[in-house]
Design a protein around this motif. Structure first.
Motif, PDB file in Angstrom:
ATOM      1  N   ASP A  14      30.328  70.200   7.889  1.00 32.05           N
ATOM      2  CA  ASP A  14      30.544  68.816   7.453  1.00 32.05           C
ATOM      3  C   ASP A  14      31.938  68.302   7.776  1.00 32.05           C
ATOM      4  O   ASP A  14      32.269  67.159   7.478  1.00 32.05           O
ATOM      5  N   ARG A  26      21.013  68.909   5.120  1.00 31.26           N
ATOM      6  CA  ARG A  26      21.837  70.075   4.825  1.00 31.26           C
ATOM      7  C   ARG A  26      21.775  71.117   5.945  1.00 31.26           C
ATOM      8  O   ARG A  26      22.804  71.615   6.419  1.00 31.26           O
ATOM      9  N   TYR A  72      27.063  66.695  -4.071  1.00 36.50           N
ATOM     10  CA  TYR A  72      27.105  66.539  -2.611  1.00 36.50           C
ATOM     11  C   TYR A  72      26.002  67.357  -1.948  1.00 36.50           C
ATOM     12  O   TYR A  72      25.241  66.851  -1.124  1.00 36.50           O
ATOM     13  N   ARG A  73      25.880  68.622  -2.333  1.00 42.65           N
ATOM     14  CA  ARG A  73      24.854  69.480  -1.730  1.00 42.65           C
ATOM     15  C   ARG A  73      23.444  68.989  -2.076  1.00 42.65           C
ATOM     16  O   ARG A  73      22.539  69.033  -1.249  1.00 42.65           O
ATOM     17  N   ALA A 112      22.589  58.930   2.452  1.00 37.52           N
ATOM     18  CA  ALA A 112      23.326  59.869   1.593  1.00 37.52           C
ATOM     19  C   ALA A 112      24.540  59.189   0.974  1.00 37.52           C
ATOM     20  O   ALA A 112      24.856  59.389  -0.209  1.00 37.52           O
ATOM     21  N   ILE A 131      22.617  59.915   7.049  1.00 40.90           N
ATOM     22  CA  ILE A 131      23.995  59.993   6.551  1.00 40.90           C
ATOM     23  C   ILE A 131      24.318  58.731   5.747  1.00 40.90           C
ATOM     24  O   ILE A 131      24.923  58.787   4.673  1.00 40.90           O
ATOM     25  N   LEU A 141      22.675  65.996   0.197  1.00 45.93           N
ATOM     26  CA  LEU A 141      22.388  66.433   1.569  1.00 45.93           C
ATOM     27  C   LEU A 141      20.989  67.027   1.668  1.00 45.93           C
ATOM     28  O   LEU A 141      20.267  66.797   2.645  1.00 45.93           O
TER      29      LEU A 141
END
Length: 235
Positions: A137, A127, A117-118, A159, A156, A121
Motif C-alpha cells: 500500500d 486487499r 483500514y484492512r 474505499a 480505491i 480493503l
C-alpha cells in the motif's frame, strides 16, 4: 447558513411536496419520498429525468422552490454544512487519484485504525491486489497510474468513501464505466453495507435485487417499487 448540528441519521429522510424549476423548466412537481434508515434504494430514470438533481436536493446542495427536505424531521437547510458532511458521503464514477501512495489516497491524510483500514480493503476486494504489489500500500499511484486497472482505481475511490463511515451513502453510477466483473464486485460491496444507500443506476440487471426499493423518476414525479414490480413495468 444553517445553525443546527446533527451528526447522524436516526430514522429517515423525507422529501415533502418538493417542486423545483431550472431555467424555466420544471424538474419536480410536488414530489413526496421517504428514505428509511438502513434501507437501500436504486434510483433510476431516463437521462435528464432529474436523478443527479434529486441527489443534490437530498444532500442540501440545492434548495427546492417549494417543499422541504427533512432529516429526522429537521429541515436540511437548518443544518450546518459540517452536519451534512457528517451524515452524507457521495461517491461518483469519476475516479480522482492524486500522486501519492495507495494508503494516502484512501486516508487523505486523516487517521484511521489499521483494523478499519484492512476491513475496508477486504470489503472492496482490494486487499489481495495491494498485497501482491512490490511496495504494497506504499505503492505510488496517481492520475495515470499503470499499477491499477480502471476497476481497481474505482474500488480505491469507494474505499476512500467507506472508511469515513457515514450513515448515508450516495453512489452516482459508480459501475457505469466498469466491465461486468468489476461492476458486480462493486455491487456486492454495496450490498454488504449496513448503511442507508441511494444509488443512481443506469442499467437493468440482476444486481438490482440487492436493493430494497427502486425509485423511478418519470414526468417530474417519483414512484417507489420493489424489484419485481419494477421488472414487470419494463415488460
Amino acid at each position: 447558513m444553517g445553525q443546527l448540528i446533527r451528526n447522524s441519521l436516526d430514522e429517515k429522510i423525507e422529501l415533502k411536496n418538493i417542486s423545483l424549476n431550472f431555467s424555466s423548466k420544471q424538474v419536480f412537481d410536488k414530489v413526496n419520498l421517504t428514505l428509511v434508515k438502513g434501507k437501500k434504494y436504486a434510483l433510476m430514470g431516463k437521462s435528464g429525468s432529474g436523478k443527479s438533481t434529486l441527489f443534490k436536493l437530498i444532500k442540501g446542495e440545492i434548495k427546492a422552490d417549494k417543499g422541504k427536505v427533512l432529516i429526522d424531521g429537521v429541515d436540511i437547510n437548518d443544518l450546518t454544512r459540517e452536519s451534512k458532511r457528517n451524515i452524507f458521503q457521495a461517491i461518483g464514477q469519476d475516479t480522482f487519484l492524486f500522486n501519492g501512495t495507495i494508503r494516502h489516497n484512501i486516508f487523505l491524510y486523516d487517521n484511521f485504525s489499521e483494523d478499519k483500514y484492512r476491513e475496508i480493503l477486504q470489503r472492496v476486494n482490494m486487499r489481495a491486489t495491494i498485497e501482491a504489489l512490490a511496495e504494497k500500500d506504499m505503492t505510488i499511484i496517481g492520475e495515470k497510474s499503470q499499477d491499477l486497472s480502471g476497476g481497481q482505481r474505482q474500488r480505491i475511490q469507494v474505499a476512500r468513501g467507506l472508511i469515513r463511515d457515514k450513515d448515508v451513502y450516495l453512489f452516482d453510477e459508480v459501475t457505469a464505466n466498469l466491465d461486468e466483473e468489476n461492476a458486480n464486485l462493486l455491487e456486492e460491496t454495496i450490498k454488504s453495507l449496513d448503511k442507508t444507500v441511494l444509488a443512481i443506476r443506469h442499467r437493468i440487471d440482476p444486481s438490482l435485487r440487492n436493493y430494497d426499493y427502486i425509485i423511478y423518476i418519470d414526468k417530474k414525479k417519483v414512484k417507489v417499487m420493489d424489484y419485481q414490480e419494477f421488472i414487470e413495468k419494463q415488460e
